[in-house]
Design an enzyme around this catalytic site. Structure first.
Site, PDB file in Angstrom:
ATOM      1  N   GLY A 253       5.250  -2.803 -83.344  1.00 50.54           N
ATOM      2  CA  GLY A 253       6.501  -3.548 -83.312  1.00 50.54           C
ATOM      3  C   GLY A 253       6.745  -4.219 -81.975  1.00 50.54           C
ATOM      4  CG  ASP A 254       7.004  -1.777 -78.679  1.00 45.35           C
ATOM      5  OD1 ASP A 254       8.163  -1.849 -79.137  1.00 45.35           O
ATOM      6  OD2 ASP A 254       6.448  -0.699 -78.389  1.00 45.35           O
TER       7      ASP A 254
END
Length: 303
Positions: A253-254
């Site tokens: 996600g990052d």
């Protein structure tokens, strides 16, 4: 310049244990220490994509020095506030040969009011064209409105703001009109008192509600189902995932946030930004660690 703020960074100690047994003696077959925390991950992926970035936040003790030195050695500038007490946390990630993952996350040091004030002062140098990313949860000692306080500090300076957080922490920043928020399907459902969302119509409805509350662009990660972007113009884009073997999901996600920003800064185009974000998230999921720029760009034609 993209500035990332990680209020509770970590050294992530990741080990592979074949046939992991809880309560018994286990021996590693592979181990790796990397520098973690959601904002730190964003800076790492941005750097690999050739985007100028600086990592900010709080560090403490010898573990904090190790994190700061490691990032600098990798070419990532840092400007952390050093705490007088405590230790930067060490998180343990145990991966078994069967593909399971067990995580043990530490609490990290408490943050005194003076340290938050010092961080806010560092943000006064941001200006037109800069991007500020706030990612992750709040450590002990910080008030629940810390993210709003940070965003209010840069208001009127021409800074694009990005928030990757969950529940009330995310909900509280919506009136600050962040440029981008990136909930996953479970986090999006939680905001509306529901479980993980699976129907596109429901996902889009919730995203539009967040946009009405102040968020400009909403990028929703949907794990193996890809991602959905609702942009500030009302445009809706949906991307699936390319073919590949998922090796681990930590940092995916990052990576998506970093890829989106890299694509936006390069093209000023939402479709291109979404594509780069999806490629970055998938590339990390297909890697043993955070994906590099070459791995990410190689997936751009795979969607």
């Amino acid at each position: 310049m993209v500035y990332t703020v990680t209020l509770n960074p970590a050294l992530d100690y990741e080990v592979l244990v074949d046939g992991f047994r809880a309560g018994g003696l286990n021996r590693t077959s592979r181990e790796h220490m990397h520098f973690g925390g959601k904002g730190v991950n964003v800076s790492t992926v941005l750097h690999s994509l050739g985007v100028a970035t600086t990592a900010l936040g709080f560090v403490a003790g010898f573990t904090g020095r190790a994190l700061e030195d490691g990032l600098k050695a990798g070419g990532i500038p840092t400007d952390f506030v050093r705490l007088e007490e405590g230790l930067t946390r060490v998180n343990v990630k145990i991966r078994s040969g069967g593909g399971g993952e067990t995580e043990i996350n530490s609490q990290g040091p408490a943050i005194p009011p003076a340290a938050l004030k010092a961080l806010l002062q560092k943000l006064d140098c941001l200006g037109e064209g800069d991007v500020l990313v706030l990612a992750g949860s709040l450590p002990a000692g910080l008030p629940g409105n810390a993210y709003q306080t940070i965003l209010n500090r840069v208001e009127g300076q021409g800074v694009l703001t990005v928030v990757d957080a969950a529940q009330e922490l995310l909900k509280g920043v919506l009136p600050c009109h962040p440029f981008l928020i990136k909930p996953n399907s479970a986090e999006l459902g939680e905001l509306f008192g529901k479980g993980p969302l699976t129907e596109e119509r429901e996902i889009l409805s919730c995203a539009r509600s967040l946009q009405a509350q102040g968020a400009r662009n909403i990028l929703v990660s949907l794990a193996g189902e890809g991602s959905l972007l609702l942009d500030v113009t009302g445009g809706v884009r949906r991307l699936g995932v390319p073919q590949g073997t998922v090796r681990h999901t930590v940092g995916a996600g990052d990576s998506m946030v970093a890829g989106f920003l890299a694509g936006w800064l390069e093209t000023q185009d939402y479709a291109a930004a979404h594509l780069m974000g999806a490629a970055a998230g998938s590339a990390t999921a297909f890697s043993d660690g955070l994906a590099g720029g070459e791995e990410i760009r190689s997936l751009l034609t795979a969607f």
